[in-house]
Design a protein around this motif. Structure first.
Motif, PDB file in Angstrom:
ATOM      1  N   LYS A 151       0.833  -1.207   0.000  1.00 46.73           N
ATOM      2  CA  LYS A 151       0.000   0.000   0.000  1.00 46.73           C
ATOM      3  C   LYS A 151       0.868   1.257   0.000  1.00 46.73           C
ATOM      4  CE  LYS A 151      -3.629   2.155   2.820  1.00 46.73           C
ATOM      5  NZ  LYS A 151      -4.378   2.021   4.075  1.00 46.73           N
ATOM      6  N   ARG A 152       1.967   1.225   0.755  1.00 50.63           N
ATOM      7  CA  ARG A 152       2.858   2.393   0.784  1.00 50.63           C
ATOM      8  C   ARG A 152       3.589   2.585  -0.535  1.00 50.63           C
ATOM      9  NH1 ARG A 152       4.601   0.270   5.761  1.00 50.63           N
ATOM     10  NH2 ARG A 152       6.623  -0.149   4.796  1.00 50.63           N
ATOM     11  N   LEU A 153       3.936   1.488  -1.196  1.00 47.06           N
ATOM     12  CA  LEU A 153       4.649   1.595  -2.464  1.00 47.06           C
ATOM     13  C   LEU A 153       3.797   2.237  -3.555  1.00 47.06           C
ATOM     14  CD1 LEU A 153       6.438  -1.884  -2.553  1.00 47.06           C
ATOM     15  CD2 LEU A 153       7.537   0.346  -2.271  1.00 47.06           C
ATOM     16  N   LEU A 154       2.486   2.095  -3.438  1.00 48.30           N
ATOM     17  CA  LEU A 154       1.576   2.628  -4.455  1.00 48.30           C
ATOM     18  C   LEU A 154       1.508   4.149  -4.402  1.00 48.30           C
ATOM     19  CD1 LEU A 154      -1.662   0.439  -4.489  1.00 48.30           C
ATOM     20  CD2 LEU A 154      -0.082   0.785  -6.383  1.00 48.30           C
ATOM     21  N   HIS A 155       1.488   4.761  -5.568  1.00 49.08           N
ATOM     22  CA  HIS A 155       1.110   6.167  -5.683  1.00 49.08           C
ATOM     23  C   HIS A 155      -0.320   6.308  -5.165  1.00 49.08           C
ATOM     24  CE1 HIS A 155      -0.181   9.877  -7.707  1.00 49.08           C
ATOM     25  NE2 HIS A 155       1.095  10.206  -7.750  1.00 49.08           N
ATOM     26  N   PRO A 156      -0.695   7.463  -4.593  1.00 45.26           N
ATOM     27  CA  PRO A 156      -2.068   7.610  -4.111  1.00 45.26           C
ATOM     28  C   PRO A 156      -3.136   7.281  -5.140  1.00 45.26           C
ATOM     29  CG  PRO A 156      -0.727   9.409  -3.301  1.00 45.26           C
ATOM     30  CD  PRO A 156       0.148   8.617  -4.235  1.00 45.26           C
ATOM     31  N   GLN A 157      -2.832   7.467  -6.434  1.00 48.26           N
ATOM     32  CA  GLN A 157      -3.778   7.105  -7.489  1.00 48.26           C
ATOM     33  C   GLN A 157      -3.463   5.738  -8.106  1.00 48.26           C
ATOM     34  OE1 GLN A 157      -6.417   8.924  -8.259  1.00 48.26           O
ATOM     35  NE2 GLN A 157      -5.916  10.590  -6.866  1.00 48.26           N
ATOM     36  N   GLY A 158      -2.601   4.958  -7.429  1.00 46.56           N
ATOM     37  CA  GLY A 158      -2.133   3.712  -8.018  1.00 46.56           C
ATOM     38  C   GLY A 158      -3.108   2.558  -7.871  1.00 46.56           C
ATOM     39  N   VAL A 159      -2.803   1.460  -8.567  1.00 49.55           N
ATOM     40  CA  VAL A 159      -3.631   0.262  -8.588  1.00 49.55           C
ATOM     41  C   VAL A 159      -2.775  -0.939  -8.194  1.00 49.55           C
ATOM     42  CG1 VAL A 159      -5.115  -1.238  -9.979  1.00 49.55           C
ATOM     43  CG2 VAL A 159      -5.070   1.233 -10.428  1.00 49.55           C
ATOM     44  N   LEU A 160      -3.289  -1.735  -7.263  1.00 50.69           N
ATOM     45  CA  LEU A 160      -2.618  -2.951  -6.796  1.00 50.69           C
ATOM     46  C   LEU A 160      -3.323  -4.168  -7.365  1.00 50.69           C
ATOM     47  CD1 LEU A 160      -0.742  -4.611  -4.914  1.00 50.69           C
ATOM     48  CD2 LEU A 160      -2.410  -4.217  -3.079  1.00 50.69           C
ATOM     49  N   PHE A 161      -2.576  -5.028  -8.040  1.00 53.39           N
ATOM     50  CA  PHE A 161      -3.103  -6.282  -8.568  1.00 53.39           C
ATOM     51  C   PHE A 161      -2.620  -7.419  -7.670  1.00 53.39           C
ATOM     52  CE2 PHE A 161      -3.205  -3.495 -12.181  1.00 53.39           C
ATOM     53  CZ  PHE A 161      -4.290  -3.898 -12.942  1.00 53.39           C
ATOM     54  N   ILE A 162      -3.567  -8.255  -7.208  1.00 58.49           N
ATOM     55  CA  ILE A 162      -3.229  -9.361  -6.317  1.00 58.49           C
ATOM     56  C   ILE A 162      -3.712 -10.672  -6.930  1.00 58.49           C
ATOM     57  CG2 ILE A 162      -3.313  -7.899  -4.274  1.00 58.49           C
ATOM     58  CD1 ILE A 162      -6.085  -9.188  -3.690  1.00 58.49           C
ATOM     59  N   GLY A 163      -3.428 -11.781  -6.241  1.00 56.67           N
ATOM     60  CA  GLY A 163      -3.914 -13.075  -6.686  1.00 56.67           C
ATOM     61  C   GLY A 163      -5.386 -13.253  -6.373  1.00 56.67           C
ATOM     62  N   PRO A 164      -6.044 -14.204  -7.021  1.00 56.07           N
ATOM     63  CA  PRO A 164      -7.496 -14.353  -6.860  1.00 56.07           C
ATOM     64  C   PRO A 164      -7.952 -14.765  -5.468  1.00 56.07           C
ATOM     65  CG  PRO A 164      -6.576 -16.140  -8.187  1.00 56.07           C
ATOM     66  CD  PRO A 164      -5.496 -15.129  -8.017  1.00 56.07           C
ATOM     67  N   ALA A 165      -7.064 -15.295  -4.630  1.00 53.30           N
ATOM     68  CA  ALA A 165      -7.489 -15.732  -3.291  1.00 53.30           C
ATOM     69  C   ALA A 165      -6.860 -14.888  -2.191  1.00 53.30           C
ATOM     70  CB  ALA A 165      -7.121 -17.202  -3.088  1.00 53.30           C
ATOM     71  N   GLU A 166      -6.485 -13.644  -2.511  1.00 53.68           N
ATOM     72  CA  GLU A 166      -5.697 -12.859  -1.564  1.00 53.68           C
ATOM     73  C   GLU A 166      -6.343 -11.531  -1.171  1.00 53.68           C
ATOM     74  OE1 GLU A 166      -1.208 -14.324  -2.667  1.00 53.68           O
ATOM     75  OE2 GLU A 166      -2.064 -12.716  -3.870  1.00 53.68           O
ATOM     76  N   GLY A 167      -7.654 -11.412  -1.322  1.00 56.11           N
ATOM     77  CA  GLY A 167      -8.281 -10.124  -1.080  1.00 56.11           C
ATOM     78  C   GLY A 167      -8.826  -9.897   0.314  1.00 56.11           C
ATOM     79  N   SER A 168      -8.627 -10.857   1.240  1.00 52.69           N
ATOM     80  CA  SER A 168      -9.361 -10.798   2.506  1.00 52.69           C
ATOM     81  C   SER A 168      -8.965  -9.631   3.396  1.00 52.69           C
ATOM     82  CB  SER A 168      -9.164 -12.109   3.270  1.00 52.69           C
ATOM     83  OG  SER A 168      -7.800 -12.309   3.564  1.00 52.69           O
ATOM     84  N   LEU A 169      -7.719  -9.141   3.310  1.00 53.18           N
ATOM     85  CA  LEU A 169      -7.274  -8.089   4.219  1.00 53.18           C
ATOM     86  C   LEU A 169      -7.386  -6.693   3.631  1.00 53.18           C
ATOM     87  CD1 LEU A 169      -4.040  -9.805   5.567  1.00 53.18           C
ATOM     88  CD2 LEU A 169      -6.248  -9.634   6.698  1.00 53.18           C
ATOM     89  N   LEU A 170      -7.676  -6.574   2.351  1.00 47.98           N
ATOM     90  CA  LEU A 170      -7.558  -5.276   1.693  1.00 47.98           C
ATOM     91  C   LEU A 170      -8.557  -4.254   2.217  1.00 47.98           C
ATOM     92  CD1 LEU A 170      -6.761  -6.185  -2.003  1.00 47.98           C
ATOM     93  CD2 LEU A 170      -5.237  -5.395  -0.226  1.00 47.98           C
ATOM     94  N   ALA A 171      -9.797  -4.660   2.472  1.00 48.48           N
ATOM     95  CA  ALA A 171     -10.794  -3.710   2.958  1.00 48.48           C
ATOM     96  C   ALA A 171     -10.370  -3.133   4.299  1.00 48.48           C
ATOM     97  CB  ALA A 171     -12.155  -4.387   3.084  1.00 48.48           C
TER      98      ALA A 171
END
Length: 426
Positions: A225-245
């Motif tokens: 999250k820190r590496l991303l530009h404030p307008q950036g987009v993070l692509f993850i694996g299909p089973a890895e979204g549980s912590l993002l919210a």
């Protein structure tokens, strides 16, 4: 000395949850390294390991087995091409796009990023890609740019004709693609990465988190999250979204892309317009790693009357298509953040068709993101009752149990999810 010393070493050095790959795999790697350095036993090898940075790296590489290929999860690359054009307009020539592939393994992912952008008509000078991996041997192989048959999978291999030359030992990637990617050895948990905070417009980090325990997953996501530009987009694996919210991220709304953006203060999403993939077919909804079970194969909760006659084949086919269309509608609404509408479509599905694990997964995710943990637990468990190996329900339920202090239950579910991920890749 028992193996626990080595398990702790791997956890502290690279954040590895040994149970995710299986203790027998690590024990096998230990035996191989003992033979390689002529160690008499594990005590002797432990002393050797403490005295040699090279051997520490050798053990890490013996445990990590990279599994990747070009254009894995093709919808992500289709989404990237559209998003990159939009981002370039926003940048207005001030600087090139910056992308990160971490871990980059043997190079298939960062080179796929480069080929996708070149195919989209983006000039070579308009983007830069960094590839980083903890394994020096993987990075060295990526630098060579020579790939065998296993790196080319799927039915659409036109890119191989455009960007590779055939050799006796495989295929050599063209220099014009390789020069777009800067490769280096690095660890996602290295504090030195702080110097890159906010640097990247797009970060790809896929199928890494299943090898970590929950605290390490959270640490890694904070880094990404820190590496991303404030307008950036993070692509993850299909089973890895549980912590993002919980970390202030939300799905961008592009089906099957597994792309996430930051939320602004107060929970509102950044003003990033959802971009439709360049091509989208009904079959894309059943890609491996993001299964949408057929209603016909789900376990019904009520028994049909004995006198009921089987529906004619055309009627069954029409009902199946209607169910698929409704599932697709639920996914689009949920990914776009339209929670109320998505929940209404879920209820409509359950009223019209046999219960579906995917529908209960969506209901769980909607409750999860709204902070209703108890409802989320109920729905995820219903999903797993209908489909015990549903990967996303496993991962999300594990995260909820961990948040409630049930670390043993969370670990069991993580192990199941990791096994499902490895089986799907095979």
């Amino acid at each position: 000395m028992n193996e626990q010393h080595f398990f702790r070493f791997l956890r502290e050095r690279i954040g590895l949850d040994v149970e995710s790959v299986g203790a027998p795999m690590v024990e096998r790697a230990l035996r191989q390294r003992c033979v390689a350095v002529n160690a008499a036993d594990l005590d002797d090898y432990w002393l050797h390991l403490q005295q040699s940075m090279d051997e520490q790296q050798a053990l890490i590489e013996a445990v990590i087995v990279p599994e990747t290929w070009f254009f894995r999860y093709p919808e992500s690359f289709t989404a990237l091409a559209s998003l990159a054009h939009k981002r370039l307009i926003e940048l207005a020539g001030v600087r090139p796009l910056r992308l990160l592939s971490l871990p980059c393994s043997t190079g298939e992912e960062p080179y796929s990023l480069a080929m996708a952008l070149l195919d989209a008509g983006i000039a070579p000078g308009a983007f830069m890609i960094d590839g980083m991996d903890i394994s020096p041997s993987s990075v060295a192989k990526a630098g060579q740019g020579v790939y065998g048959r296993n790196a080319f999978r799927g039915s659409d291999l036109g890119f191989r004709e455009r960007y590779f030359d055939a050799l006796e030992e495989g295929h050599l990637l063209h220099e014009r693609v390789r020069e777009q990617v800067s490769l280096q050895v690095g660890n996602v948990l290295d504090p030195a990465l702080a110097s890159r905070d906010g640097l990247y417009d797009f970060v790809f980090c896929r199928n890494l988190l299943i090898y970590f325990d929950v605290p390490t997953q959270q640490r890694v996501f904070e880094v990404l999250k820190r590496l991303l530009h404030p307008q950036g987009v993070l692509f993850i694996g299909p089973a890895e979204g549980s912590l993002l919210a919980r970390l202030g991220m939300r799905p961008l709304g592009i089906a099957q892309s597994f792309a996430y953006v930051r939320q602004q203060e107060g929970g509102a999403a950044l003003a990033t317009t959802p971009v439709q993939p360049l091509r989208r077919t009904p079959s894309a909804l059943a890609k491996p790693g993001y299964p949408l079970p057929s209603p016909a194969s789900s376990r019904p909760l009520r028994v049909l009357p004995v006198a009921a006659k089987p529906a004619p084949a055309p009627a069954r086919e029409h009902k199946r298509e209607a169910a698929s269309e409704l599932l697709a509608s639920i996914a689009r609404l949920a990914n776009a953040g339209a929670s109320d509408q998505a929940r209404g479509e879920c209820q409509r599905y359950l009223d019209q068709f046999a219960p579906s694990a995917q529908v209960y997964y969506w209901l769980g995710l909607l409750s999860d993101t709204e902070g209703d943990a108890q409802q989320a637990l109920t729905h995820y468990r219903k999903a797993l009752y209908l489909e015990p190996q549903h990967p996303e329900a496993l991962v999300h339920l594990a995260a909820l149990l961990a948040a409630q202090g049930d670390l043993a239950g969370a670990r069991r579910l993580q192990e199941r999810a990791a096994r499902v991920g490895r089986e799907s890749e095979r």
